[in-house]
Write a protein that holds these residues in place. Sequence first.
Motif, PDB file in Angstrom:
ATOM      1  N   THR A  69       3.155   2.587 -15.321  1.00  0.00           N
ATOM      2  CA  THR A  69       2.109   2.136 -14.396  1.00  0.00           C
ATOM      3  C   THR A  69       1.976   0.615 -14.456  1.00  0.00           C
ATOM      4  O   THR A  69       1.972  -0.061 -13.419  1.00  0.00           O
ATOM      5  CB  THR A  69       0.754   2.780 -14.757  1.00  0.00           C
ATOM      6  N   LEU A  70       1.880   0.088 -15.666  1.00  0.00           N
ATOM      7  CA  LEU A  70       1.718  -1.357 -15.826  1.00  0.00           C
ATOM      8  C   LEU A  70       2.956  -2.124 -15.354  1.00  0.00           C
ATOM      9  O   LEU A  70       2.838  -3.183 -14.732  1.00  0.00           O
ATOM     10  CB  LEU A  70       1.389  -1.683 -17.276  1.00  0.00           C
ATOM     11  N   LYS A  71       4.141  -1.581 -15.605  1.00  0.00           N
ATOM     12  CA  LYS A  71       5.374  -2.229 -15.133  1.00  0.00           C
ATOM     13  C   LYS A  71       5.435  -2.247 -13.612  1.00  0.00           C
ATOM     14  O   LYS A  71       5.864  -3.230 -13.001  1.00  0.00           O
ATOM     15  CB  LYS A  71       6.604  -1.520 -15.706  1.00  0.00           C
ATOM     16  N   GLU A  72       5.012  -1.149 -12.988  1.00  0.00           N
ATOM     17  CA  GLU A  72       5.020  -1.082 -11.519  1.00  0.00           C
ATOM     18  C   GLU A  72       4.010  -2.067 -10.926  1.00  0.00           C
ATOM     19  O   GLU A  72       4.281  -2.697  -9.903  1.00  0.00           O
ATOM     20  CB  GLU A  72       4.726   0.344 -11.043  1.00  0.00           C
ATOM     21  N   ILE A  73       2.851  -2.188 -11.564  1.00  0.00           N
ATOM     22  CA  ILE A  73       1.863  -3.169 -11.108  1.00  0.00           C
ATOM     23  C   ILE A  73       2.498  -4.554 -11.113  1.00  0.00           C
ATOM     24  O   ILE A  73       2.367  -5.323 -10.173  1.00  0.00           O
ATOM     25  CB  ILE A  73       0.601  -3.147 -12.005  1.00  0.00           C
ATOM     26  N   ARG A  74       3.220  -4.830 -12.181  1.00  0.00           N
ATOM     27  CA  ARG A  74       3.876  -6.140 -12.313  1.00  0.00           C
ATOM     28  C   ARG A  74       4.974  -6.344 -11.302  1.00  0.00           C
ATOM     29  O   ARG A  74       5.160  -7.445 -10.792  1.00  0.00           O
ATOM     30  CB  ARG A  74       4.454  -6.266 -13.710  1.00  0.00           C
ATOM     31  N   SER A  75       5.713  -5.297 -11.004  1.00  0.00           N
ATOM     32  CA  SER A  75       6.852  -5.478 -10.096  1.00  0.00           C
ATOM     33  C   SER A  75       6.441  -5.497  -8.624  1.00  0.00           C
ATOM     34  O   SER A  75       7.077  -6.161  -7.818  1.00  0.00           O
ATOM     35  CB  SER A  75       7.908  -4.398 -10.334  1.00  0.00           C
ATOM     36  N   ILE A  76       5.363  -4.802  -8.277  1.00  0.00           N
ATOM     37  CA  ILE A  76       4.962  -4.713  -6.867  1.00  0.00           C
ATOM     38  C   ILE A  76       4.042  -5.862  -6.460  1.00  0.00           C
ATOM     39  O   ILE A  76       4.167  -6.417  -5.363  1.00  0.00           O
ATOM     40  CB  ILE A  76       4.277  -3.360  -6.575  1.00  0.00           C
ATOM     41  N   LEU A  77       3.131  -6.236  -7.332  1.00  0.00           N
ATOM     42  CA  LEU A  77       2.106  -7.217  -6.972  1.00  0.00           C
ATOM     43  C   LEU A  77       2.541  -8.645  -7.277  1.00  0.00           C
ATOM     44  O   LEU A  77       3.295  -8.891  -8.206  1.00  0.00           O
ATOM     45  CB  LEU A  77       0.803  -6.912  -7.725  1.00  0.00           C
ATOM     46  N   LYS A  78       2.020  -9.572  -6.503  1.00  0.00           N
ATOM     47  CA  LYS A  78       2.203 -11.001  -6.763  1.00  0.00           C
ATOM     48  C   LYS A  78       1.291 -11.402  -7.925  1.00  0.00           C
ATOM     49  O   LYS A  78       0.377 -10.671  -8.291  1.00  0.00           O
ATOM     50  CB  LYS A  78       1.826 -11.823  -5.516  1.00  0.00           C
ATOM     51  N   GLU A  79       1.529 -12.588  -8.495  1.00  0.00           N
ATOM     52  CA  GLU A  79       0.780 -13.012  -9.686  1.00  0.00           C
ATOM     53  C   GLU A  79      -0.729 -12.968  -9.482  1.00  0.00           C
ATOM     54  O   GLU A  79      -1.473 -12.485 -10.334  1.00  0.00           O
ATOM     55  CB  GLU A  79       1.181 -14.434 -10.125  1.00  0.00           C
ATOM     56  N   LYS A  80      -1.186 -13.466  -8.345  1.00  0.00           N
ATOM     57  CA  LYS A  80      -2.634 -13.486  -8.079  1.00  0.00           C
ATOM     58  C   LYS A  80      -3.188 -12.058  -8.028  1.00  0.00           C
ATOM     59  O   LYS A  80      -4.268 -11.785  -8.552  1.00  0.00           O
ATOM     60  CB  LYS A  80      -2.908 -14.223  -6.770  1.00  0.00           C
ATOM     61  N   GLN A  81      -2.426 -11.154  -7.420  1.00  0.00           N
ATOM     62  CA  GLN A  81      -2.846  -9.756  -7.344  1.00  0.00           C
ATOM     63  C   GLN A  81      -2.805  -9.096  -8.731  1.00  0.00           C
ATOM     64  O   GLN A  81      -3.664  -8.278  -9.053  1.00  0.00           O
ATOM     65  CB  GLN A  81      -1.938  -8.975  -6.393  1.00  0.00           C
ATOM     66  N   GLN A  82      -1.806  -9.453  -9.522  1.00  0.00           N
ATOM     67  CA  GLN A  82      -1.725  -8.917 -10.885  1.00  0.00           C
ATOM     68  C   GLN A  82      -2.962  -9.327 -11.676  1.00  0.00           C
ATOM     69  O   GLN A  82      -3.550  -8.511 -12.394  1.00  0.00           O
ATOM     70  CB  GLN A  82      -0.472  -9.438 -11.597  1.00  0.00           C
ATOM     71  N   LYS A  93       0.839  -1.206   0.000  1.00  0.00           N
ATOM     72  CA  LYS A  93       0.000   0.000   0.000  1.00  0.00           C
ATOM     73  C   LYS A  93       0.871   1.252   0.000  1.00  0.00           C
ATOM     74  O   LYS A  93       0.607   2.200  -0.744  1.00  0.00           O
ATOM     75  CB  LYS A  93      -0.952   0.022   1.182  1.00  0.00           C
ATOM     76  N   SER A  94       1.930   1.270   0.801  1.00  0.00           N
ATOM     77  CA  SER A  94       2.788   2.462   0.843  1.00  0.00           C
ATOM     78  C   SER A  94       3.491   2.672  -0.501  1.00  0.00           C
ATOM     79  O   SER A  94       3.676   3.804  -0.940  1.00  0.00           O
ATOM     80  CB  SER A  94       3.805   2.373   1.978  1.00  0.00           C
ATOM     81  N   LYS A  95       3.859   1.583  -1.183  1.00  0.00           N
ATOM     82  CA  LYS A  95       4.468   1.712  -2.516  1.00  0.00           C
ATOM     83  C   LYS A  95       3.471   2.307  -3.507  1.00  0.00           C
ATOM     84  O   LYS A  95       3.823   3.165  -4.319  1.00  0.00           O
ATOM     85  CB  LYS A  95       4.962   0.353  -3.016  1.00  0.00           C
ATOM     86  N   PHE A  96       2.215   1.865  -3.412  1.00  0.00           N
ATOM     87  CA  PHE A  96       1.196   2.401  -4.308  1.00  0.00           C
ATOM     88  C   PHE A  96       0.858   3.852  -3.952  1.00  0.00           C
ATOM     89  O   PHE A  96       0.602   4.658  -4.853  1.00  0.00           O
ATOM     90  CB  PHE A  96      -0.057   1.518  -4.309  1.00  0.00           C
ATOM     91  N   ASP A  97       0.865   4.189  -2.662  1.00  0.00           N
ATOM     92  CA  ASP A  97       0.652   5.583  -2.261  1.00  0.00           C
ATOM     93  C   ASP A  97       1.729   6.482  -2.866  1.00  0.00           C
ATOM     94  O   ASP A  97       1.432   7.551  -3.410  1.00  0.00           O
ATOM     95  CB  ASP A  97       0.678   5.729  -0.731  1.00  0.00           C
ATOM     96  N   ASN A  98       2.981   6.036  -2.781  1.00  0.00           N
ATOM     97  CA  ASN A  98       4.096   6.807  -3.350  1.00  0.00           C
ATOM     98  C   ASN A  98       3.971   6.930  -4.860  1.00  0.00           C
ATOM     99  O   ASN A  98       4.222   7.992  -5.431  1.00  0.00           O
ATOM    100  CB  ASN A  98       5.443   6.171  -2.978  1.00  0.00           C
ATOM    101  N   LEU A  99       3.591   5.814  -5.505  1.00  0.00           N
ATOM    102  CA  LEU A  99       3.401   5.833  -6.962  1.00  0.00           C
ATOM    103  C   LEU A  99       2.314   6.818  -7.352  1.00  0.00           C
ATOM    104  O   LEU A  99       2.480   7.582  -8.317  1.00  0.00           O
ATOM    105  CB  LEU A  99       2.991   4.447  -7.451  1.00  0.00           C
ATOM    106  N   LYS A 100       1.205   6.781  -6.637  1.00  0.00           N
ATOM    107  CA  LYS A 100       0.088   7.661  -6.962  1.00  0.00           C
ATOM    108  C   LYS A 100       0.516   9.124  -6.869  1.00  0.00           C
ATOM    109  O   LYS A 100       0.228   9.927  -7.765  1.00  0.00           O
ATOM    110  CB  LYS A 100      -1.101   7.397  -6.042  1.00  0.00           C
ATOM    111  N   GLU A 101       1.243   9.473  -5.807  1.00  0.00           N
ATOM    112  CA  GLU A 101       1.712  10.843  -5.647  1.00  0.00           C
ATOM    113  C   GLU A 101       2.673  11.228  -6.776  1.00  0.00           C
ATOM    114  O   GLU A 101       2.569  12.305  -7.361  1.00  0.00           O
ATOM    115  CB  GLU A 101       2.401  11.002  -4.290  1.00  0.00           C
TER     116      GLU A 101
END
Length: 196
Positions: A155-168, A78-86
């Motif tokens: 955005t799509l690369k970050e989704i891939r790098s931060i999330l696990k396969e199921k989350q992706q 969540k903190s990684k996504f918060d930083n990304l969003k900002e």
Amino acid sequence: MRPMFNASAITPILDEIFSHYNKLFQMKREAAQIDIFNIIHGCWMPHTARCIMWIGGFRPSDVIELIMNHVEMLNGQKSKFDNLKEQFLNEEGEISKEFEDLQRNIATSLTGQDFVNKGDECAMTNFASHMSSLTGKFTIFLDLMEKGDRLREKTLKEIRSILKEKQQAASMLTLSDYFNRLVALTNLWETRHKTI
């Protein structure tokens, strides 16, 4: 009982989905070389999608928000996504400002001094030169669209790098559902006259 999640089965599907987006960005770049304005304004999209579109596509910060709201996060994600969003909001703001400044600059140039006086050959030459320089500025729209697409790709690369396969997988389903909602909204909007 929930079925076991098989990462090895889902990974090739995710690879294909992300590859699809890469191909889409490449196709947009090629189409923009022909007519940047159709791409920037999303002429292929439903009307309702165009009203929330950002420089030829989705707004990266909206996708991050969507995923944060609909995909269960693990510790630290969540903190990684918060930083990304900002970060994305800041970058979107810079690109949007460049876009608005360019539009304003072109509009001001068009409404500026009178370049054509009857019978004045010098004024006609100035007018032609001025119009040529304005059309040269249209290539900046292409640069801005490409900046927006690089941010979307990131955005799509970050989704891939931060999330696990199921989350992706969940995030791609969520993104697909988001686009389906836009289609449904368009259908409701287009059929509103039939109910009046």
